[in-house]
Design a protein around this motif. Structure first.
Motif, PDB file in Angstrom:
ATOM      1  N   SER A 326     -22.158  58.893 141.281  1.00  0.00           N
ATOM      2  CA  SER A 326     -22.490  60.337 140.896  1.00  0.00           C
ATOM      3  C   SER A 326     -22.077  61.479 141.678  1.00  0.00           C
ATOM      4  O   SER A 326     -21.695  61.266 142.757  1.00  0.00           O
ATOM      5  CB  SER A 326     -24.212  60.218 141.119  1.00  0.00           C
ATOM      6  OG  SER A 326     -24.907  59.516 140.471  1.00  0.00           O
ATOM      7  N   TYR A 327     -21.684  62.475 140.984  1.00  0.00           N
ATOM      8  CA  TYR A 327     -21.212  63.677 141.635  1.00  0.00           C
ATOM      9  C   TYR A 327     -22.648  64.408 142.117  1.00  0.00           C
ATOM     10  O   TYR A 327     -23.483  64.355 141.567  1.00  0.00           O
ATOM     11  CB  TYR A 327     -20.503  64.689 140.472  1.00  0.00           C
ATOM     12  CG  TYR A 327     -19.299  64.078 140.080  1.00  0.00           C
ATOM     13  CD1 TYR A 327     -17.958  64.433 140.794  1.00  0.00           C
ATOM     14  CD2 TYR A 327     -18.965  63.121 139.211  1.00  0.00           C
ATOM     15  CE1 TYR A 327     -16.850  63.810 140.273  1.00  0.00           C
ATOM     16  CE2 TYR A 327     -17.881  62.667 138.591  1.00  0.00           C
ATOM     17  CZ  TYR A 327     -16.713  63.004 139.304  1.00  0.00           C
ATOM     18  OH  TYR A 327     -15.604  62.419 139.037  1.00  0.00           O
ATOM     19  N   GLU A 328     -22.092  65.525 143.003  1.00  0.00           N
ATOM     20  CA  GLU A 328     -23.178  66.062 143.730  1.00  0.00           C
ATOM     21  C   GLU A 328     -24.174  66.902 143.033  1.00  0.00           C
ATOM     22  O   GLU A 328     -25.438  67.018 143.178  1.00  0.00           O
ATOM     23  CB  GLU A 328     -22.573  67.095 144.854  1.00  0.00           C
ATOM     24  CG  GLU A 328     -21.971  66.050 146.009  1.00  0.00           C
ATOM     25  CD  GLU A 328     -21.333  66.975 147.017  1.00  0.00           C
ATOM     26  OE1 GLU A 328     -21.212  68.273 146.963  1.00  0.00           O
ATOM     27  OE2 GLU A 328     -20.787  66.459 148.239  1.00  0.00           O
ATOM     28  N   ASN A 329     -23.432  67.475 141.785  1.00  0.00           N
ATOM     29  CA  ASN A 329     -24.095  68.311 141.044  1.00  0.00           C
ATOM     30  C   ASN A 329     -25.159  67.657 139.938  1.00  0.00           C
ATOM     31  O   ASN A 329     -25.647  68.202 139.129  1.00  0.00           O
ATOM     32  CB  ASN A 329     -23.314  69.254 140.120  1.00  0.00           C
ATOM     33  CG  ASN A 329     -22.405  68.674 139.168  1.00  0.00           C
ATOM     34  OD1 ASN A 329     -22.069  67.428 139.114  1.00  0.00           O
ATOM     35  ND2 ASN A 329     -21.605  69.724 138.406  1.00  0.00           N
ATOM     36  N   GLU A 330     -25.035  66.293 139.919  1.00  0.00           N
ATOM     37  CA  GLU A 330     -25.877  65.701 138.973  1.00  0.00           C
ATOM     38  C   GLU A 330     -27.353  65.262 139.500  1.00  0.00           C
ATOM     39  O   GLU A 330     -27.479  65.230 140.386  1.00  0.00           O
ATOM     40  CB  GLU A 330     -25.077  64.200 138.596  1.00  0.00           C
ATOM     41  CG  GLU A 330     -23.530  64.349 137.843  1.00  0.00           C
ATOM     42  CD  GLU A 330     -22.889  63.233 137.575  1.00  0.00           C
ATOM     43  OE1 GLU A 330     -22.107  63.159 136.826  1.00  0.00           O
ATOM     44  OE2 GLU A 330     -23.066  62.305 138.186  1.00  0.00           O
ATOM     45  N   PRO A 331     -28.103  65.345 138.296  1.00  0.00           N
ATOM     46  CA  PRO A 331     -29.458  65.045 138.750  1.00  0.00           C
ATOM     47  C   PRO A 331     -29.978  63.975 139.736  1.00  0.00           C
ATOM     48  O   PRO A 331     -29.224  62.643 139.299  1.00  0.00           O
ATOM     49  CB  PRO A 331     -30.139  64.787 137.334  1.00  0.00           C
ATOM     50  CG  PRO A 331     -29.246  65.516 136.459  1.00  0.00           C
ATOM     51  CD  PRO A 331     -27.973  65.089 136.771  1.00  0.00           C
ATOM     52  N   LEU A 332     -30.833  64.063 140.455  1.00  0.00           N
ATOM     53  CA  LEU A 332     -31.285  63.020 141.392  1.00  0.00           C
ATOM     54  C   LEU A 332     -31.977  61.960 140.787  1.00  0.00           C
ATOM     55  O   LEU A 332     -32.120  60.573 141.202  1.00  0.00           O
ATOM     56  CB  LEU A 332     -31.835  63.466 142.620  1.00  0.00           C
ATOM     57  CG  LEU A 332     -31.142  64.289 143.724  1.00  0.00           C
ATOM     58  CD1 LEU A 332     -32.086  64.870 144.457  1.00  0.00           C
ATOM     59  CD2 LEU A 332     -29.892  63.393 144.307  1.00  0.00           C
ATOM     60  N   ASP A 333     -32.697  62.279 139.465  1.00  0.00           N
ATOM     61  CA  ASP A 333     -33.624  61.296 138.863  1.00  0.00           C
ATOM     62  C   ASP A 333     -32.847  60.720 137.778  1.00  0.00           C
ATOM     63  O   ASP A 333     -33.499  60.155 136.889  1.00  0.00           O
ATOM     64  CB  ASP A 333     -34.837  61.839 138.583  1.00  0.00           C
ATOM     65  CG  ASP A 333     -34.725  63.161 137.518  1.00  0.00           C
ATOM     66  OD1 ASP A 333     -33.431  63.468 137.519  1.00  0.00           O
ATOM     67  OD2 ASP A 333     -35.865  63.530 137.052  1.00  0.00           O
ATOM     68  N   ALA A 334     -31.683  60.750 137.527  1.00  0.00           N
ATOM     69  CA  ALA A 334     -30.991  60.049 136.276  1.00  0.00           C
ATOM     70  C   ALA A 334     -29.646  59.627 136.852  1.00  0.00           C
ATOM     71  O   ALA A 334     -29.009  59.760 137.987  1.00  0.00           O
ATOM     72  CB  ALA A 334     -30.523  61.219 135.358  1.00  0.00           C
ATOM     73  N   ALA A 335     -28.664  58.860 136.218  1.00  0.00           N
ATOM     74  CA  ALA A 335     -27.460  58.150 136.567  1.00  0.00           C
ATOM     75  C   ALA A 335     -26.402  58.321 135.451  1.00  0.00           C
ATOM     76  O   ALA A 335     -26.255  57.558 134.524  1.00  0.00           O
ATOM     77  CB  ALA A 335     -27.613  56.836 136.906  1.00  0.00           C
ATOM     78  N   PRO A 336     -26.059  59.799 135.260  1.00  0.00           N
ATOM     79  CA  PRO A 336     -25.072  59.999 134.116  1.00  0.00           C
ATOM     80  C   PRO A 336     -23.811  58.994 133.889  1.00  0.00           C
ATOM     81  O   PRO A 336     -23.550  58.616 132.909  1.00  0.00           O
ATOM     82  CB  PRO A 336     -24.690  61.404 134.198  1.00  0.00           C
ATOM     83  CG  PRO A 336     -25.722  62.218 135.155  1.00  0.00           C
ATOM     84  CD  PRO A 336     -26.223  61.005 136.079  1.00  0.00           C
ATOM     85  N   GLY A 337     -23.369  59.005 135.083  1.00  0.00           N
ATOM     86  CA  GLY A 337     -22.191  57.974 135.195  1.00  0.00           C
ATOM     87  C   GLY A 337     -22.547  56.422 134.670  1.00  0.00           C
ATOM     88  O   GLY A 337     -21.548  55.747 133.785  1.00  0.00           O
TER      89      GLY A 337
END
Length: 350
Positions: A326-337
């Motif tokens: 994950s990138y730093e700006n991505e939500p902590l409660d999700a895994a966009p990648g």
């Protein structure tokens, strides 16, 4: 030129934990991924068992399986796997019989014999006497399959009496049992029991050809499984660009390098953290060796690799460990990648 058929896709989840993320947020991200996998039509979703690892929250596959079952409708859910020497066979049978009652026809019980942790934690897990005897692993596998079945099991006393035991009082079905492993032992045991088998190819890939050859050549048909049945696991990341895919691979690659060089473990780095800290020569060599065996790239590139891989090993299913960081700006409660990996590959494979 004929295109190889697309394999069915499944997911193996270790519930990764990254910098600044709580266990609650990591679990929320994985359950959201399970729900998306269900929507996308993937075949199954398994949780691994690992202990006392800062970057891994999948310590209890039965609990996570129950949570995933409650958030999905169609996909099979289960363990990949329960490390059986850590647990009483009756407890495992009861847990998965209860899961089968919760989600009939959707529960898989993958069983392994590795500890899933370091020697100290292994001792803490195995404080239950003969339950922890790895040499009795075949007996315990057999016990579980009987206990979790509608017929249950019968204990035969040396005095001549018997005692009936059921993992649940009125079962109408059983979880599907799979044996897991990365060596010849589990392949041969699965063959002798007539059980489905999964080679843990995502670990290293070493010994794959021999293990599958032994399983298929020595297979003894069972009533439930007249033919050998297997699929394979791979580490995979798909992204819109190859550069993004490579960047998202760095956190997991570096974490594995730390593990294999006996460095202190920590939560997974963000992509930015991984890019900012160079590796020494030994760690870089390990990273390069692992990366060569992972499926990382654009959706088209990874899909082509998956087709060829499935055709090479004659399997109709590949279980992805979607290890995108994950990138730093991505939500902590999700895994966009990780979500992106599944979405792109399902679209590409059709």
């Amino acid at each position: 030129m004929t295109t190889a058929p697309a394999p069915a896709l499944s997911v193996l989840d270790l519930v990764p934990v990254r910098t600044g993320q709580t266990s609650s947020q990591a679990v929320a991200a994985s359950l959201a991924l399970a729900a998306r996998a269900d929507e996308l039509g993937l075949r199954r979703y398994w949780f691994a068992e690992h202990h006392n690892m800062p970057a891994v929250a999948s310590t209890t596959p039965p609990v996570l399986t129950a949570a995933a079952a409650a958030r999905t409708r169609r996909i099979r859910v289960g363990s990949g796997g329960v490390m059986l020497p850590n647990h009483s066979p009756l407890v495992v049978a009861e847990q998965f019989a209860a899961l089968e009652a919760l989600a009939p026809g959707r529960i898989d019980l993958g069983i392994g014999r590795a500890p899933g942790s370091d020697p100290v934690i292994t001792q803490l897990l195995r404080m239950s006497g003969t339950t922890s005897d790895v040499e009795r692993f075949p007996d315990h596998v057999r016990d579980i399959t009987r206990l979790a079945s509608p017929a249950g099991a019968t204990v035969q006393f040396t005095s001549g009496g018997t005692y009936d035991v059921h993992a649940t009082p009125a079962a109408t079905g059983s979880p599907e049992v799979w044996l897991l492993g990365s060596s010849d032992y589990s392949a041969q045991l699965a063959a002798s029991f007539g059980l489905p088998y999964v080679f843990a190819n995502h670990f290293s890939g070493e010994g794959l050809e021999r293990a599958l050859g032994l399983y298929r050549s020595q297979y003894r048909p069972s009533e439930a499984h007249p033919e050998p049945r297997t699929f394979l696991t791979v580490n995979a990341i798909a992204a819109p660009t190859a550069d993004e895919a490579e960047a998202r691979a760095l956190p997991q690659l570096r974490s594995m390098a730390r593990l294999r060089t006996n460095q202190p473990m920590r939560p997974l780095e963000t992509v930015e953290e991984a890019q900012a800290a160079p590796l020494d020569g030994m760690a870089q060599t390990i990273v390069d060796g692992m990366r060569a065996k992972w499926f990382v790239g654009t959706a088209a590139d990874v899909a082509a690799q998956l087709r060829a891989f499935a055709a090479r090993w004659q399997v109709d299913e590949v279980m992805l460990s979607p290890i995108a960081g994950s990138y730093e700006n991505e939500p902590l409660d999700a895994a966009p990648g990780r979500v992106q990996t599944l979405e792109l590959l399902v679209t590409e494979l059709g």
